[in-house]
Enzyme design. Structure first.
Site, PDB file in Angstrom:
ATOM      1  N   ASP A   8     -11.824  -2.813  -1.143  1.00 33.17           N
ATOM      2  CA  ASP A   8     -11.161  -1.505  -1.061  1.00 33.17           C
ATOM      3  C   ASP A   8     -11.970  -0.358  -1.705  1.00 33.17           C
ATOM      4  O   ASP A   8     -12.183  -0.349  -2.924  1.00 33.17           O
ATOM      5  CB  ASP A   8      -9.794  -1.558  -1.758  1.00 33.17           C
ATOM      6  CG  ASP A   8      -8.879  -2.644  -1.201  1.00 33.17           C
ATOM      7  OD1 ASP A   8      -9.386  -3.623  -0.631  1.00 33.17           O
ATOM      8  OD2 ASP A   8      -7.655  -2.522  -1.371  1.00 33.17           O
ATOM      9  N   GLU A  39      -8.987   1.413   2.592  1.00 36.79           N
ATOM     10  CA  GLU A  39      -7.581   1.826   2.481  1.00 36.79           C
ATOM     11  C   GLU A  39      -7.293   2.813   1.350  1.00 36.79           C
ATOM     12  O   GLU A  39      -6.253   3.460   1.365  1.00 36.79           O
ATOM     13  CB  GLU A  39      -6.656   0.612   2.343  1.00 36.79           C
ATOM     14  CG  GLU A  39      -6.638   0.002   0.963  1.00 36.79           C
ATOM     15  CD  GLU A  39      -5.261  -0.524   0.572  1.00 36.79           C
ATOM     16  OE1 GLU A  39      -4.313  -0.403   1.347  1.00 36.79           O
ATOM     17  OE2 GLU A  39      -5.148  -1.038  -0.547  1.00 36.79           O
ATOM     18  N   ASN A  40      -8.199   2.917   0.365  1.00 37.55           N
ATOM     19  CA  ASN A  40      -7.971   3.867  -0.729  1.00 37.55           C
ATOM     20  C   ASN A  40      -9.043   4.954  -0.755  1.00 37.55           C
ATOM     21  O   ASN A  40      -9.282   5.561  -1.804  1.00 37.55           O
ATOM     22  CB  ASN A  40      -7.967   3.133  -2.076  1.00 37.55           C
ATOM     23  CG  ASN A  40      -7.002   1.974  -2.100  1.00 37.55           C
ATOM     24  OD1 ASN A  40      -7.404   0.815  -2.013  1.00 37.55           O
ATOM     25  ND2 ASN A  40      -5.714   2.272  -2.187  1.00 37.55           N
ATOM     26  N   HIS A  67      -1.672   0.875   2.363  1.00 36.16           N
ATOM     27  CA  HIS A  67      -1.725   2.330   2.152  1.00 36.16           C
ATOM     28  C   HIS A  67      -2.132   3.101   3.405  1.00 36.16           C
ATOM     29  O   HIS A  67      -2.423   4.302   3.324  1.00 36.16           O
ATOM     30  CB  HIS A  67      -2.701   2.663   1.015  1.00 36.16           C
ATOM     31  CG  HIS A  67      -2.184   2.280  -0.342  1.00 36.16           C
ATOM     32  ND1 HIS A  67      -1.192   2.984  -0.980  1.00 36.16           N
ATOM     33  CD2 HIS A  67      -2.502   1.251  -1.159  1.00 36.16           C
ATOM     34  CE1 HIS A  67      -0.931   2.421  -2.143  1.00 36.16           C
ATOM     35  NE2 HIS A  67      -1.701   1.355  -2.275  1.00 36.16           N
ATOM     36  N   HIS A 151      -4.898  -8.749   3.559  1.00 34.44           N
ATOM     37  CA  HIS A 151      -4.582  -7.737   2.551  1.00 34.44           C
ATOM     38  C   HIS A 151      -3.271  -8.126   1.874  1.00 34.44           C
ATOM     39  O   HIS A 151      -2.183  -7.841   2.384  1.00 34.44           O
ATOM     40  CB  HIS A 151      -4.475  -6.376   3.253  1.00 34.44           C
ATOM     41  CG  HIS A 151      -4.554  -5.237   2.310  1.00 34.44           C
ATOM     42  ND1 HIS A 151      -5.733  -4.791   1.774  1.00 34.44           N
ATOM     43  CD2 HIS A 151      -3.591  -4.453   1.786  1.00 34.44           C
ATOM     44  CE1 HIS A 151      -5.488  -3.773   0.966  1.00 34.44           C
ATOM     45  NE2 HIS A 151      -4.192  -3.552   0.939  1.00 34.44           N
ATOM     46  N   HIS A 176      -6.920  -6.007  -1.485  1.00 32.37           N
ATOM     47  CA  HIS A 176      -5.712  -5.357  -2.020  1.00 32.37           C
ATOM     48  C   HIS A 176      -5.619  -5.380  -3.548  1.00 32.37           C
ATOM     49  O   HIS A 176      -5.163  -4.407  -4.118  1.00 32.37           O
ATOM     50  CB  HIS A 176      -4.428  -5.939  -1.416  1.00 32.37           C
ATOM     51  CG  HIS A 176      -3.159  -5.374  -2.029  1.00 32.37           C
ATOM     52  ND1 HIS A 176      -2.766  -4.065  -1.820  1.00 32.37           N
ATOM     53  CD2 HIS A 176      -2.240  -5.931  -2.840  1.00 32.37           C
ATOM     54  CE1 HIS A 176      -1.629  -3.858  -2.472  1.00 32.37           C
ATOM     55  NE2 HIS A 176      -1.286  -4.963  -3.110  1.00 32.37           N
ATOM     56  N   HIS A 178      -8.012  -5.347  -5.782  1.00 35.33           N
ATOM     57  CA  HIS A 178      -9.112  -4.588  -6.390  1.00 35.33           C
ATOM     58  C   HIS A 178      -9.845  -5.391  -7.464  1.00 35.33           C
ATOM     59  O   HIS A 178     -10.659  -4.821  -8.203  1.00 35.33           O
ATOM     60  CB  HIS A 178      -8.634  -3.248  -6.967  1.00 35.33           C
ATOM     61  CG  HIS A 178      -8.176  -2.280  -5.926  1.00 35.33           C
ATOM     62  ND1 HIS A 178      -8.165  -0.917  -6.115  1.00 35.33           N
ATOM     63  CD2 HIS A 178      -7.723  -2.469  -4.669  1.00 35.33           C
ATOM     64  CE1 HIS A 178      -7.706  -0.309  -5.033  1.00 35.33           C
ATOM     65  NE2 HIS A 178      -7.416  -1.242  -4.140  1.00 35.33           N
TER      66      HIS A 178
END
Ligand SMILES: [Fe+2]
Ligand SMILES: [Fe+2]
Length: 266
Positions: A8, A39-40, A67, A151, A176, A178
């Site tokens: 991510d 996604e981030n 997200h 995820h 997901h 991290h």
């Protein structure tokens, strides 16, 4: 063949680290295909067409997770982004797609599937096991290289998915949390597995966000802004080597790199 998968990407610093490090990593590991979970990438929450433009051609495919709809405009933008995938096991009414077959510049093709876990996740999703079974039935038979981005929060759900898909796909990589895990291995049936790849985010951070505000939020229970750390970035990735004719993995190894724009530029 070697393929690189990166965890991510968090915020602008994460995007910069990907842009700057991935070309070097492609050469170093002799990689022909790169998948990045983005996604981030928009200030820590979701993604936008602008962020994807910023990341540019660093990756061949960008994936998203829970997200995916955090940025308002993205539900309109995703339909124009050919190489972006959201979780497949969401309502069919949602825009975008959850899997795709992409051309490998070195020949052949790579199928990428994104699934969201059910355990401890914010939003409801359909059963990821049933969904991936249906997708595998749909994929054209000549496509042997299949990479799954799972995820999910729960390590048990992720490990179970690894065994469920062992021998059916090239790799199952978790995203997901991290936080990179130390369990990269090729399962008995020839599928590469890693519970979580990690992130591209600040070394001194809580999952990519500034320590002070996160600590304050935990201690007080009060809502507040959680700024993203933009410097001293750790890029977590995993390299899988595989036989493109069978789609079976032969080796898998995860790694981390540090990116400091100030050091490189000064
Ligand atoms: Fe994330
Ligand atoms: Fe997530």
């Amino acid at each position: 063949m070697n393929l690189l998968f990166i965890g991510d990407v968090v915020g602008k610093g994460g995007r910069e680290a990907v842009r700057m490090l991935v070309p070097e990593l492609r050469r170093e590991f002799n990689v022909s295909f790169v998948i990045v979970n983005a996604e981030n990438s928009a200030a820590g929450s979701g993604l936008t067409a602008g962020c994807l433009r910023d990341l540019g051609a660093a990756a061949d495919v960008y994936t998203a997770g829970d997200h995916v709809w955090d940025q308002k405009m993205f539900e309109q933008e995703i339909v124009h982004c050919d190489n972006v995938l959201r979780p497949a096991n969401l309502s069919k009414l949602q825009p975008g797609r959850g899997f795709g077959v992409f051309r490998n510049p070195l020949g052949g093709s790579v199928a990428v599937i994104v699934l969201q876990g059910k355990g401890f996740m914010r939003e409801s999703a359909y059963c990821p096991f049933e969904t991936v079974e249906n997708i595998l039935r749909e994929l054209p038979a000549p496509v042997k290289t299949i990479i799954v981005d799972f995820h999910a929060e729960a390590t048990s759900e992720k490990i179970a998915m690894g065994y469920f898909l062992d021998g059916k796909v090239t790799a199952v990589f978790g995203t997901h949390t991290h936080v990179p895990t130390a369990d990269a291995r090729v399962l008995p049936g020839g599928t590469a597995y890693l519970t979580d790849v990690g992130m591209v985010g600040g070394v001194e951070s809580v999952l990519g966000r500034e320590v002070g505000p996160v600590l304050q939020k935990f201690r007080t229970g009060m809502p507040g802004r959680l700024p993203v750390v933009e410097e001293n970035i750790r890029l977590d990735g995993v390299i899988v080597s595989y036989d493109q004719h069978t789609g079976r993995a032969t080796a898998v190894k995860n790694f981390s790199r540090i990116w400091n724009s100030a050091e490189r530029n000064g």
